[in-house]
Design a protein around this motif. Structure first.
Motif, mmCIF file in Angstrom:
data_model
loop_
_atom_site.group_PDB
_atom_site.id
_atom_site.type_symbol
_atom_site.label_atom_id
_atom_site.label_comp_id
_atom_site.label_asym_id
_atom_site.label_seq_id
_atom_site.Cartn_x
_atom_site.Cartn_y
_atom_site.Cartn_z
ATOM 1 N N ALA A 98 -24.796 -20.464 -16.018
ATOM 2 C CA ALA A 98 -24.623 -21.696 -16.785
ATOM 3 C C ALA A 98 -25.486 -22.782 -16.167
ATOM 4 C CB ALA A 98 -23.156 -22.125 -16.794
ATOM 5 N N THR A 99 -26.062 -23.603 -17.027
ATOM 6 C CA THR A 99 -26.906 -24.694 -16.576
ATOM 7 C C THR A 99 -26.524 -25.962 -17.308
ATOM 8 O OG1 THR A 99 -28.753 -23.201 -16.155
ATOM 9 C CG2 THR A 99 -29.283 -25.533 -16.419
ATOM 10 N N HIS A 100 -26.346 -27.031 -16.538
ATOM 11 C CA HIS A 100 -26.198 -28.366 -17.116
ATOM 12 C C HIS A 100 -27.400 -29.176 -16.653
ATOM 13 C CE1 HIS A 100 -24.952 -32.343 -18.170
ATOM 14 N NE2 HIS A 100 -24.959 -32.711 -16.901
ATOM 15 N N VAL A 101 -28.139 -29.739 -17.605
ATOM 16 C CA VAL A 101 -29.308 -30.547 -17.291
ATOM 17 C C VAL A 101 -29.222 -31.837 -18.093
ATOM 18 C CG1 VAL A 101 -31.820 -30.692 -17.405
ATOM 19 C CG2 VAL A 101 -30.745 -28.528 -16.839
ATOM 20 N N ASP A 102 -29.485 -32.940 -17.422
ATOM 21 C CA ASP A 102 -29.587 -34.243 -18.073
ATOM 22 C C ASP A 102 -30.997 -34.747 -17.802
ATOM 23 O OD1 ASP A 102 -29.440 -36.807 -19.040
ATOM 24 O OD2 ASP A 102 -27.786 -37.441 -17.751
ATOM 25 N N GLY A 103 -31.926 -34.366 -18.689
ATOM 26 C CA GLY A 103 -33.329 -34.723 -18.487
ATOM 27 C C GLY A 103 -33.803 -34.274 -17.123
ATOM 28 N N GLU A 104 -34.522 -35.143 -16.432
ATOM 29 C CA GLU A 104 -34.944 -34.841 -15.068
ATOM 30 C C GLU A 104 -34.043 -35.512 -14.050
ATOM 31 O OE1 GLU A 104 -39.102 -35.328 -14.343
ATOM 32 O OE2 GLU A 104 -39.628 -34.450 -16.274
ATOM 33 N N ARG A 105 -32.965 -36.132 -14.539
ATOM 34 C CA ARG A 105 -32.041 -36.850 -13.664
ATOM 35 C C ARG A 105 -31.177 -35.917 -12.834
ATOM 36 N NH1 ARG A 105 -27.331 -38.494 -13.308
ATOM 37 N NH2 ARG A 105 -25.978 -39.166 -14.869
ATOM 38 N N ILE A 106 -30.653 -34.853 -13.450
ATOM 39 C CA ILE A 106 -29.745 -33.947 -12.745
ATOM 40 C C ILE A 106 -29.847 -32.547 -13.354
ATOM 41 C CG2 ILE A 106 -27.796 -34.624 -14.212
ATOM 42 C CD1 ILE A 106 -25.937 -34.027 -11.844
ATOM 43 N N GLY A 107 -29.680 -31.561 -12.500
ATOM 44 C CA GLY A 107 -29.592 -30.173 -12.943
ATOM 45 C C GLY A 107 -28.584 -29.444 -12.064
ATOM 46 N N VAL A 108 -27.656 -28.757 -12.704
ATOM 47 C CA VAL A 108 -26.654 -27.964 -11.985
ATOM 48 C C VAL A 108 -26.782 -26.532 -12.491
ATOM 49 C CG1 VAL A 108 -24.220 -27.673 -11.405
ATOM 50 C CG2 VAL A 108 -25.135 -29.976 -11.842
ATOM 51 N N PHE A 109 -27.063 -25.625 -11.587
ATOM 52 C CA PHE A 109 -27.334 -24.232 -11.927
ATOM 53 C C PHE A 109 -26.270 -23.358 -11.283
ATOM 54 C CE2 PHE A 109 -31.096 -26.827 -11.356
ATOM 55 C CZ PHE A 109 -31.638 -26.784 -12.639
ATOM 56 N N THR A 110 -25.599 -22.549 -12.086
ATOM 57 C CA THR A 110 -24.463 -21.765 -11.614
ATOM 58 C C THR A 110 -24.598 -20.316 -12.062
ATOM 59 O OG1 THR A 110 -23.068 -23.725 -11.897
ATOM 60 C CG2 THR A 110 -21.937 -21.613 -11.617
ATOM 61 N N HIS A 111 -24.362 -19.398 -11.135
ATOM 62 C CA HIS A 111 -24.251 -17.972 -11.450
ATOM 63 C C HIS A 111 -22.881 -17.522 -10.958
ATOM 64 C CE1 HIS A 111 -28.489 -18.181 -12.151
ATOM 65 N NE2 HIS A 111 -28.787 -18.326 -10.860
ATOM 66 N N GLY A 145 -8.287 -19.437 -33.613
ATOM 67 C CA GLY A 145 -7.910 -20.178 -32.412
ATOM 68 C C GLY A 145 -9.071 -20.290 -31.444
ATOM 69 N N VAL A 146 -8.755 -20.523 -30.192
ATOM 70 C CA VAL A 146 -9.758 -20.694 -29.142
ATOM 71 C C VAL A 146 -9.301 -19.913 -27.914
ATOM 72 C CG1 VAL A 146 -10.806 -22.394 -27.565
ATOM 73 C CG2 VAL A 146 -10.478 -22.979 -29.963
ATOM 74 N N VAL A 147 -10.250 -19.286 -27.244
ATOM 75 C CA VAL A 147 -9.984 -18.701 -25.930
ATOM 76 C C VAL A 147 -10.677 -19.595 -24.906
ATOM 77 C CG1 VAL A 147 -9.769 -16.349 -26.812
ATOM 78 C CG2 VAL A 147 -11.994 -17.153 -25.990
ATOM 79 N N TYR A 148 -10.213 -19.527 -23.678
ATOM 80 C CA TYR A 148 -10.798 -20.338 -22.620
ATOM 81 C C TYR A 148 -11.386 -19.446 -21.549
ATOM 82 C CZ TYR A 148 -8.149 -23.871 -25.021
ATOM 83 O OH TYR A 148 -7.650 -24.688 -26.001
ATOM 84 N N ALA A 149 -12.407 -19.953 -20.888
ATOM 85 C CA ALA A 149 -13.024 -19.202 -19.796
ATOM 86 C C ALA A 149 -13.367 -20.156 -18.663
ATOM 87 C CB ALA A 149 -14.279 -18.481 -20.276
ATOM 88 N N THR A 150 -13.228 -19.663 -17.461
ATOM 89 C CA THR A 150 -13.714 -20.359 -16.283
ATOM 90 C C THR A 150 -14.801 -19.505 -15.657
ATOM 91 O OG1 THR A 150 -12.037 -19.356 -14.863
ATOM 92 C CG2 THR A 150 -11.514 -21.519 -15.799
ATOM 93 N N ILE A 151 -15.687 -20.166 -14.945
ATOM 94 C CA ILE A 151 -16.716 -19.448 -14.198
ATOM 95 C C ILE A 151 -16.359 -19.532 -12.726
ATOM 96 C CG2 ILE A 151 -19.153 -19.314 -13.571
ATOM 97 C CD1 ILE A 151 -19.768 -20.687 -16.279
ATOM 98 N N GLU A 152 -16.140 -18.375 -12.130
ATOM 99 C CA GLU A 152 -15.932 -18.284 -10.688
ATOM 100 C C GLU A 152 -17.327 -18.229 -10.075
ATOM 101 O OE1 GLU A 152 -14.260 -18.367 -7.138
ATOM 102 O OE2 GLU A 152 -13.049 -18.406 -8.958
ATOM 103 N N PRO A 153 -17.788 -19.342 -9.512
ATOM 104 C CA PRO A 153 -19.184 -19.385 -9.074
ATOM 105 C C PRO A 153 -19.423 -18.578 -7.797
ATOM 106 C CG PRO A 153 -18.089 -21.437 -8.516
ATOM 107 C CD PRO A 153 -17.096 -20.599 -9.282
ATOM 108 N N GLY A 154 -20.492 -17.811 -7.816
ATOM 109 C CA GLY A 154 -20.932 -17.112 -6.622
ATOM 110 C C GLY A 154 -22.167 -17.769 -6.037
ATOM 111 N N TRP A 155 -22.808 -18.642 -6.845
ATOM 112 C CA TRP A 155 -24.021 -19.345 -6.441
ATOM 113 C C TRP A 155 -24.102 -20.606 -7.274
ATOM 114 C CZ3 TRP A 155 -28.578 -21.190 -8.467
ATOM 115 C CH2 TRP A 155 -29.670 -21.342 -7.596
ATOM 116 N N MET A 156 -24.407 -21.729 -6.626
ATOM 117 C CA MET A 156 -24.530 -22.991 -7.354
ATOM 118 C C MET A 156 -25.447 -23.934 -6.582
ATOM 119 S SD MET A 156 -21.598 -25.755 -8.521
ATOM 120 C CE MET A 156 -20.680 -24.554 -9.465
ATOM 121 N N VAL A 157 -26.365 -24.536 -7.309
ATOM 122 C CA VAL A 157 -27.261 -25.531 -6.740
ATOM 123 C C VAL A 157 -27.221 -26.753 -7.644
ATOM 124 C CG1 VAL A 157 -29.684 -26.086 -6.253
ATOM 125 C CG2 VAL A 157 -28.766 -23.868 -5.585
ATOM 126 N N ALA A 158 -27.153 -27.936 -7.033
ATOM 127 C CA ALA A 158 -27.114 -29.196 -7.778
ATOM 128 C C ALA A 158 -28.270 -30.073 -7.343
ATOM 129 C CB ALA A 158 -25.775 -29.904 -7.556
#
Length: 169
Positions: A98-111, A145-158
Motif C-alpha cells: 500500500a502506498t499513500h502519496v501526497d504530491g512530493e510532500r509525503i510518501g508512505v510505503f508499506t508491504h 455490505g462491507v468487509v474490513y482489512a488491516t495490513i500487518e506491516p512487515g516493511w514501512m518507509v515514510a
C-alpha cells in the motif's frame, strides 16, 4: 492520534528496521533528513488517506486499486465490498503493498499481510469506527455490505520533503 506508547515504539522499530534493509537507491532518496519518525507519522496520518493498494492475482499478476485508508494503532485499515476483486485477492493471497502519496510532500510505503474481517469483535469495532467517521453505517452502502482489512506491516518507509517541519503530535 490513537496509538499507545508501545504501538509508537513498535512502529519506530519497524521504520528503523525497514530503512536499514533498504537499498542504496532508496536510502539516497529517503535520507535521514527526509524520514518521518513514528510520532510524526501517526500525527500526519490522522483521518482518511487515499491508499493505492496492490494485490496479487492467482497467476501472480499485480493489481492496484484505491481505498480509503485509515492509519490506526500503527496499521492501515480499510473497507471494501466482499464482492470486490481486491477482497477475493486479499482472502486468497494476503500479501499486499500500500502506498499513500501526497504530491512530493509525503510518501508512505508499506508491504505486509492483510487480515480480512467479515465478522467477530474486530469486525464490529471497525464497523463502529467507520460508522462514526463517515456518519453512516458502511453496511448500508452496498447490498453485500462491507468487509474490513488491516495490513500487518512487515516493511514501512515514510518520506517527507522537509520532514523536520512535520509536527510530532
Amino acid at each position: 492520534m490513537l496509538e499507545t506508547e508501545e504501538e509508537i515504539a513498535d512502529l519506530q522499530h519497524l521504520l528503523d528496521a525497514s530503512i536499514s534493509r533498504a537499498g542504496g537507491h532508496l536510502t539516497g532518496i529517503v535520507s535521514d533528513e527526509s524520514r518521518l519518525d513514528a510520532r510524526q507519522l501517526v500525527t500526519e496520518l490522522t483521518g482518511m488517506k487515499v491508499l493505492v493498494l496492490a494485490t496479487v492475482t492467482a497467476h501472480g499478476e499485480p493489481r492496484t486499486s484505491c481505498v480509503d485508508g485509515h492509519f490506526r494503532h500503527g496499521r492501515w485499515l480499510f473497507g471494501t465490498a466482499p464482492t470486490a476483486v481486491k477482497a477475493k485477492h486479499l482472502i486468497a493471497r494476503p500479501a499486499v503493498s500500500a502506498t499513500h502519496v501526497d504530491g512530493e510532500r509525503i510518501g508512505v510505503f508499506t508491504h505486509g499481510r492483510a487480515q480480512v474481517f467479515t465478522e467477530g469483535p474486530e469486525f464490529e469495532a471497525h464497523n463502529a469506527y467507520f460508522t462514526e467517521f463517515y456518519d453512516s453505517d458502511p453496511q448500508s452502502w452496498d447490498e453485500a455490505g462491507v468487509v474490513y482489512a488491516t495490513i500487518e506491516p512487515g516493511w514501512m518507509v515514510a518520506y517527507a520533503a522537509g520532514a523536520s517541519a512535520f509536527p510530532a503530535g
